[in-house]
Motif scaffolding. Structure first.
Motif, PDB file in Angstrom:
ATOM      1  N   THR A 109      28.209   0.342   5.272  1.00 39.85           N
ATOM      2  CA  THR A 109      27.574  -0.132   4.035  1.00 39.85           C
ATOM      3  C   THR A 109      26.055  -0.030   4.172  1.00 39.85           C
ATOM      4  O   THR A 109      25.347  -1.018   4.287  1.00 39.85           O
ATOM      5  N   ILE A 110      25.557   1.187   4.163  1.00 41.68           N
ATOM      6  CA  ILE A 110      24.181   1.481   4.546  1.00 41.68           C
ATOM      7  C   ILE A 110      23.150   1.057   3.506  1.00 41.68           C
ATOM      8  O   ILE A 110      22.114   1.675   3.334  1.00 41.68           O
ATOM      9  N   ASN A 111      23.458  -0.041   2.830  1.00 41.00           N
ATOM     10  CA  ASN A 111      22.517  -0.630   1.887  1.00 41.00           C
ATOM     11  C   ASN A 111      22.270   0.263   0.675  1.00 41.00           C
ATOM     12  O   ASN A 111      21.251   0.164   0.014  1.00 41.00           O
ATOM     13  N   THR A 112      23.163   1.208   0.410  1.00 42.13           N
ATOM     14  CA  THR A 112      23.117   1.981  -0.804  1.00 42.13           C
ATOM     15  C   THR A 112      24.356   1.599  -1.590  1.00 42.13           C
ATOM     16  O   THR A 112      25.476   1.793  -1.117  1.00 42.13           O
ATOM     17  N   SER A 137      22.570  -7.020   3.081  1.00 38.99           N
ATOM     18  CA  SER A 137      21.898  -6.622   1.843  1.00 38.99           C
ATOM     19  C   SER A 137      21.523  -7.847   1.013  1.00 38.99           C
ATOM     20  O   SER A 137      22.204  -8.873   1.046  1.00 38.99           O
ATOM     21  N   ALA A 138      20.438  -7.699   0.260  1.00 42.44           N
ATOM     22  CA  ALA A 138      20.051  -8.695  -0.743  1.00 42.44           C
ATOM     23  C   ALA A 138      19.891  -8.031  -2.102  1.00 42.44           C
ATOM     24  O   ALA A 138      19.302  -8.594  -3.015  1.00 42.44           O
ATOM     25  N   ASP A 170      21.657   7.654  -4.394  1.00 46.97           N
ATOM     26  CA  ASP A 170      20.513   8.559  -4.363  1.00 46.97           C
ATOM     27  C   ASP A 170      19.224   7.884  -4.816  1.00 46.97           C
ATOM     28  O   ASP A 170      18.221   8.542  -5.049  1.00 46.97           O
ATOM     29  N   ALA A 171      19.232   6.546  -4.943  1.00 48.06           N
ATOM     30  CA  ALA A 171      18.034   5.834  -5.400  1.00 48.06           C
ATOM     31  C   ALA A 171      16.968   5.831  -4.308  1.00 48.06           C
ATOM     32  O   ALA A 171      17.295   5.795  -3.116  1.00 48.06           O
ATOM     33  N   PRO A 172      15.684   5.882  -4.677  1.00 42.98           N
ATOM     34  CA  PRO A 172      14.618   5.804  -3.675  1.00 42.98           C
ATOM     35  C   PRO A 172      14.707   4.495  -2.889  1.00 42.98           C
ATOM     36  O   PRO A 172      15.047   3.455  -3.431  1.00 42.98           O
ATOM     37  N   TYR A 181      13.585  -1.495  -2.792  1.00 43.22           N
ATOM     38  CA  TYR A 181      14.351  -0.867  -3.876  1.00 43.22           C
ATOM     39  C   TYR A 181      13.806  -1.339  -5.214  1.00 43.22           C
ATOM     40  O   TYR A 181      13.427  -2.503  -5.377  1.00 43.22           O
ATOM     41  N   ALA A 182      13.787  -0.425  -6.173  1.00 36.11           N
ATOM     42  CA  ALA A 182      13.242  -0.736  -7.493  1.00 36.11           C
ATOM     43  C   ALA A 182      14.241  -1.541  -8.312  1.00 36.11           C
ATOM     44  O   ALA A 182      15.447  -1.436  -8.116  1.00 36.11           O
ATOM     45  N   PRO A 183      13.752  -2.362  -9.241  1.00 39.67           N
ATOM     46  CA  PRO A 183      14.664  -3.096 -10.132  1.00 39.67           C
ATOM     47  C   PRO A 183      15.487  -2.138 -10.983  1.00 39.67           C
ATOM     48  O   PRO A 183      15.072  -1.014 -11.280  1.00 39.67           O
TER      49      PRO A 183
END
Length: 453
Positions: A109-112, A137-138, A170-172, A181-183
């Motif tokens: 669960t690599i935080n993506t 993750s948060a 694929d999010a930045p 991570y962006a909202p």
């Protein structure tokens, strides 16, 4: 006389001030009173009473005309849990959610997509990797703004904006250094005079029947979709009726960039739901009508799906939650477990809606006012005959190797306070192979802390 005495007694402070002046007035009248007759003394007493009455009225006027003190700015007033600015009340809320996830099949669960998707779980189940991996993750943390403005063209206007950080693969952003991570927009809609405009949960589902699990919406068969829409709500016998035009979509672009979609659709999805509410629970029947089309082959198909949901109170605070759905469910069910159409038929230039069914049942039990458990079972299966049922994705008409999916969850949640919730959950998944009668399994253990604000 009776009226004056009652008025006099009703004001203790005024009475005390007036009585304090009686000795002085009485001393000034002593000589006269000694010389007058009994009737004259009565006249003096009456005059004295009149003077006290006048003094009481004078003091009353002085107090009532004093300005009221206020601590708040008259243009910014506290109202409930909101802040009023002008004629609009604004509220702010949300929660911080911290998750620790332990997954089988080499799932780190690599935080993506911090807690994964059913399709991801299926790939880990078939990986042949027997190791368990850990991820933290948060990203499911959420914040929201709400407003309420009275008398907008004669009706109350309410708006709601909600965002989190749980973006796609694929999010930045990455977990190497900053975990930044962006909202991400979840909901943004307004409600006025029965109308709703914007993005929120589809009318095709009933969140009253949504089981309570820590891994947000990750069940095999529950309808859990948000999208833009125009919706109208109206009162109906025993509850309410909702009808909406919602954003159409019939495709999916994989992480590798493969485009499994047709073109943008010509017509919106038409959804409707009738919900009955009462002391015996919540009951809903819902439907969606969709037109799937392919410009390249000039082919299209009008199709749809139905869903039944219920939330039934049982013993004490316990409840039973159920949902059954059938039809061209596609992206509406299980966070897009199956495509909208048979992908093998699509590659041959034919629009063929992929039909499936899904059933979810959950029981929530309160051990005490602060401790509770939910046991959830969910199952979905493709009912359409696949065009080319081989083991390779796309060639078999689906997004992966399986044509059935089953999930089971059990958790224990401690509601430490209204603002703090701690829980642990075990999940088991089974994915049935298309090519044979075998299946693949995936397991997950999750611990969460949710802090509301």
């Amino acid at each position: 006389m009776t009226t004056r005495n009652a008025s006099f007694r009703a004001r203790p402070l005024t009475r005390a001030i007036a009585l304090a002046g009686l000795p002085l007035m009485a001393a000034m009248s002593t000589a006269t009173l000694a010389q007058d007759s009994q009737s004259a003394q009565s006249d003096e007493v009456e005059q004295l009473r009149q003077r006290v009455d006048q003094l009481e009225k004078s003091l009353k006027g002085a107090v009532s005309s004093a300005p009221e003190l206020t601590e708040d700015n008259p243009y910014i007033l506290r109202e409930g849990d909101g802040l009023k600015i002008g004629d609009t009340t604004i509220s702010f809320g949300g929660f911080i959610k911290a998750d620790a996830i332990f997954g089988s099949g080499g799932d780190g669960t690599i935080n993506t997509y911090s807690t994964g998707l059913p399709r991801n779980f299926a790939s880990y189940a078939a990986s042949g990797n027997n190791s368990w991996k850990t991820g933290f993750s948060a990203r499911e943390s959420r914040f929201s703004f709400g407003t309420q403005t009275d008398d907008v063209a004669g009706h109350t206007l309410r708006t709601y904006l909600e965002m989190d950080f749980n973006q796609g693969d694929d999010a930045p952003g990455n977990e190497v250094v900053s975990n930044s991570y962006a909202p991400r927009l979840r909901q943004a809609y307004g409600n006025w005079n029965g109308w709703e405009f914007g993005q929120t949960y589809t009318t095709f589902t009933d969140l009253a029947a949504l089981p309570e699990i820590l891994n947000q919406g990750k069940m095999a068969a529950f309808i859990y979709t948000t999208q833009p829409m125009i919706r109208y709500n109206m009162a109906a016998p025993g509850g309410k009726f909702m009808v909406a035009l919602e954003n159409p979509s019939d495709g999916f672009i994989s992480g590798s960039g493969t485009d499994f979609s047709y073109d943008d659709q010509s017509y919106p999805d038409l959804t409707a739901r009738y919900q009955i509410r009462g002391k015996y629970g919540f009951y809903s029947i819902a439907g969606v009508l969709r037109n799937l089309e392919d410009d390249a082959s000039d082919d299209e198909e009008l199709t749809g799906a139905v869903s039944l949901s219920a939330r039934i109170p049982t013993i004490g605070r316990d409840d039973l939650r159920m949902q059954y759905s059938y039809g061209a469910l596609g992206r509406y069910m299980g966070l897009y477990t199956y495509p909208e159409v048979d992908l093998a038929a699509q590659s041959a230039g034919e629009v063929k809606a992929l039909k499936s069914y899904g059933a979810t049942i959950a029981y929530r039990h309160f051990w005490s006012p602060t401790w509770r458990t939910s046991i959830v079972g969910s199952h979905t299966e493709i009912t359409s005959d696949l065009t080319n049922p081989v083991a390779t994705p796309v060639a078999n008409g689906t997004l992966s190797y399986f044509d059935s999916s089953t999930s089971a969850h059990v958790n224990l949640i401690w509601q430490a306070s209204r603002k703090l919730e701690l829980g642990v959950e075990y999940a088991y998944w089974d994915f049935g192979n298309i090519a044979d009668s075998g299946s693949q399994q995936y397991e997950q253990v999750m611990a969460s802390a949710k802090m509301n604000f």
